[in-house]
Write an enzyme that holds these catalytic residues in place. Sequence first.
Site, short mmCIF file in Angstrom:
data_model
loop_
_atom_site.label_atom_id
_atom_site.label_comp_id
_atom_site.label_asym_id
_atom_site.label_seq_id
_atom_site.Cartn_x
_atom_site.Cartn_y
_atom_site.Cartn_z
CE LYS A 121 -3.97 1.82 2.56
NZ LYS A 121 -4.75 1.86 3.79
CB SER A 141 -8.04 3.98 3.07
OG SER A 141 -7.19 3.35 4.00
CB SER A 161 -8.37 0.70 5.84
OG SER A 161 -9.27 1.78 6.07
#
Length: 470
Positions: A68, A144, A168
């Site tokens: 990420k 996210s 997330s």
Amino acid sequence: MTTLSQARAALQSGETDSPSLVADLVARMEAKNESIGALLSLNTEQALADAANADLSKPLGGIPIVLKDNINALGQPCTCGSRFLQSGYTAPYDATVTRKLREAGAILLGRANMDEFAMGSATENSALGKTVNPHDPSRIPGGSSGGSAAVVASEMALASLGSDTGGSIRQPAAFCGIVGMKPSYGRVSRYGLVAFASSLDQIGPLTHTVEDAATLLQVISGHDPLDSTSLDEPVPDFSESLGKSVKGLRIGLPKQYFAEGLDPEIEKLVRAAAARLEDQGAELVDIDLPLTDAAVATYYILAPAEASSNLSRFDGIRYGRRSENATDIIDTYRKSREEGFGPEVKRRILLGTYVLSSGYYDAYYTRAQKVRTLIQQEFASAFAQVDAILTPTTPTPPRKIGVADEDPLQDYLADVYTISANLAGLPAISLPCGEMDSGDGTRLPVGVQIMAPHLRDDLVLQVASAIEQS
């Protein structure tokens, strides 16, 4: 679908080699990413060089992993999905999890898209482009860590790492039909993770299988003196939990998670997953978690408060975007932040600054901390009755892209089943438990969530493995 464990076996048997594996995944990324938007950057040249020298004797030797884009990796971009870090910033050091991956022989292949500074539940808040759901491009992948989930679900990657502040990792895993795990708070070092809310953030794996999640978690877990919240606790062999009997375990079903607002088809599939545990000898127990309704409000006071503090370092002076239109230093601060941050980040900074301000601190922030303590105590009481808790991961299937543009509260409320694990510091995992009809001709995955007491990550994996294998 190729799993991480299958790729390891193929590498060790000589069926393939690491450069070929990397090249195959890069080809898939180049073919698919334009339509899905899961990746922000690739590290192809260095990845191929590292693959040529891969040590296959290591736990992840020769295995490509995607990070990420809020996890630092030396020399690579780390944009956090924001214009603030889009141009010119490269990470000056490795996050602890990045170092552990390298030491385990993993190949760092690319950077996954995300909601800006991890603030969002849809990956629509990225300033660098939206990510779509691989099962239905008209729908969100969640967030996210939507890019980290979508890149695995679309088979552009074997596995990825994401971060989970209020769901997330687990929510996009559920929406994309893969496995996503949030470890116990303190189990995995946060050093090198760009902070959103420091008392809630955790790094965790997104994979195709529970076994792969256990493998990645084994590598990234452990005490880190560089992180003051990292716990000096022994790390069990998570592989020993896989396939272990659940006979005699008491599994709690909280009534607040099966109440009004839950899609009936999701409830049916989640209860079927619970029944499969019962068939294997587990006992299902109805439990009460009355503070569930307070979790979202508590989270959206505490998380923005911490975010407003953590993001104060982005000032146009130290690093990142600096406005070219400023007239003095105060104007530099103001315009750099105005131009660099997107609407959702600004909204949460304003909310966080408000609840920390004089006259409102006790009314909001202090009270929210007290409720958080009560939520922790409520879970402790529940775990005196049951060994683990089973719930839906999300109350609804992934919504259509753009639906919440004018009403961000919709996405805030969508985290109702995942937030409590972060507030209480518990380990939690989401794994697929079936598919439902979207109503417009597509099938959408549904996730079931397992929670366990703090530092019982092994128990979470044990129960998840039992569901998966059934």
